[in-house]
Motif scaffolding. Structure first.
Motif: not given
Length: 332
Positions: A262-265, A290-293
């Protein structure tokens, strides 16, 4: 004496070098810094950056001075940066951790600091998990103290290197829109940046999940030059700089975040969102990433990224702070 010349001189000649506008013994936060003091640090860092560009990066500026770094928390960038900064300007640098000292035997922070004072230490660089720890040491010892991060409270040298990095690219911070995204509530980096960026004329937008935003931003920082937005797509429009903060796993475990997905979105800084910012907008991250996050990998290492510049500038800023405190103490 010009600072550019001063860095080439033996430490004894620093008595003739004015310490500029940094008329303070400690660097605890940017809340009580004036814009002129921040400019003085940035100007000194510019001279130090010239030293970093030399084939042989070593000057005798603080020869005979002793700096102790005392870290109660793990650190890579900040600790190595202070160590490198001190060694380049020829100070004797001693690195200490809680596990290496009598802290493991129950010694208090104040007693540890007083031991260093009795040894003739000139500057103590302290990182501690408790907010206010650096202020405590500054109040109860005669050491010059640099706060390298205390709990959720402050991380002034990180904010100064962030300000310096932005100034390098834009020339001035006046009118620059800086969006800080992530866990604002628990971020000492965000707090120090808010104070510093606003003092230098930038407009700061705080963005993140409502559970990770301060409940009383107006009470904590005032409203002038500061706004809060929970929608990143709205916040990022016309931004000059977007700074992503590290999301810690314990926030999700404590119920402050529903999930990383949800955070990434909703809050990841990525190429699609940066298209809404200004064409020349840049991205920053205090690290570790945190790559990708919180930030997409391609953006973190792409042409818009200032992450590596932040690391390089961190050494120059910390050289400046060590010089201004250690050399300035001789003029008191």
């Amino acid at each position: 004496m010009n600072l550019a010349r001063a860095v080439e001189q033996p430490a004894a000649t620093l008595r003739a070098v004015p310490s500029g506008n940094l008329r303070r013994r400690h660097v605890l936060d940017l809340e009580d810094f004036s814009p002129e003091e921040i400019e003085e640090v940035l100007g000194t860092a510019e001279a130090m950056r010239e030293v970093l560009a030399r084939p042989i990066r070593k000057v005798p500026t603080l020869r005979g001075k002793t700096i102790i770094t005392l870290f109660y928390e793990a650190s890579t960038r900040t600790r190595a940066s202070f160590e490198q900064a001190g060694k380049i300007i020829s100070a004797d640098v001693i690195n200490m951790t809680a596990s290496m000292s009598s802290i493991e035997k129950g010694e208090s922070l104040i007693d540890t600091a007083r031991t260093f004072q009795a040894m003739g230490t000139d500057v103590l660089v302290l990182r501690h998990p408790m907010s206010g720890s650096a202020h405590l040491v500054a109040r109860h010892t005669d050491l010059a103290v640099i706060n390298a991060g205390d709990g959720f409270h402050a991380h002034p040298s990180q904010a100064l290197l962030d300000i310096y990095t932005i100034q390098q690219r834009f020339g001035s911070l006046h009118g620059i829109k800086v969006v800080i995204v992530g866990d604002i509530l628990h971020s000492r980096v965000a707090r120090s940046n808010i104070w510093g960026l606003r003092k230098m004329g930038a407009h700061v937008v705080l963005c993140g999940p409502p559970t990770l935003l301060p409940a009383d931003v107006a009470g904590a920082f005032g409203l002038e030059g500061l706004s809060v937005e929970v929608n990143l797509d709205t916040a990022i429009r016309d931004a000059d700089v977007v700074m992503a903060l590290r999301i810690q796993k314990e926030r999700q475990e404590s119920g402050l975040l529903p999930s990383q997905r949800e955070y990434v979105r909703y809050y990841q800084v990525n190429e699609e969102r940066m298209a809404m910012a200004k064409e020349n907008a840049l991205v920053m991250h205090p690290g570790p990433m945190n790559e990708g996050i919180e930030i997409s990998p391609t953006l973190a290492h792409g042409a818009r990224s200032l992450v590596e510049a932040q690391v390089t500038n961190g050494v120059a800023i910390r050289m400046a702070l060590l010089y201004m405190l250690a050399a300035g103490s001789e003029n008191e």
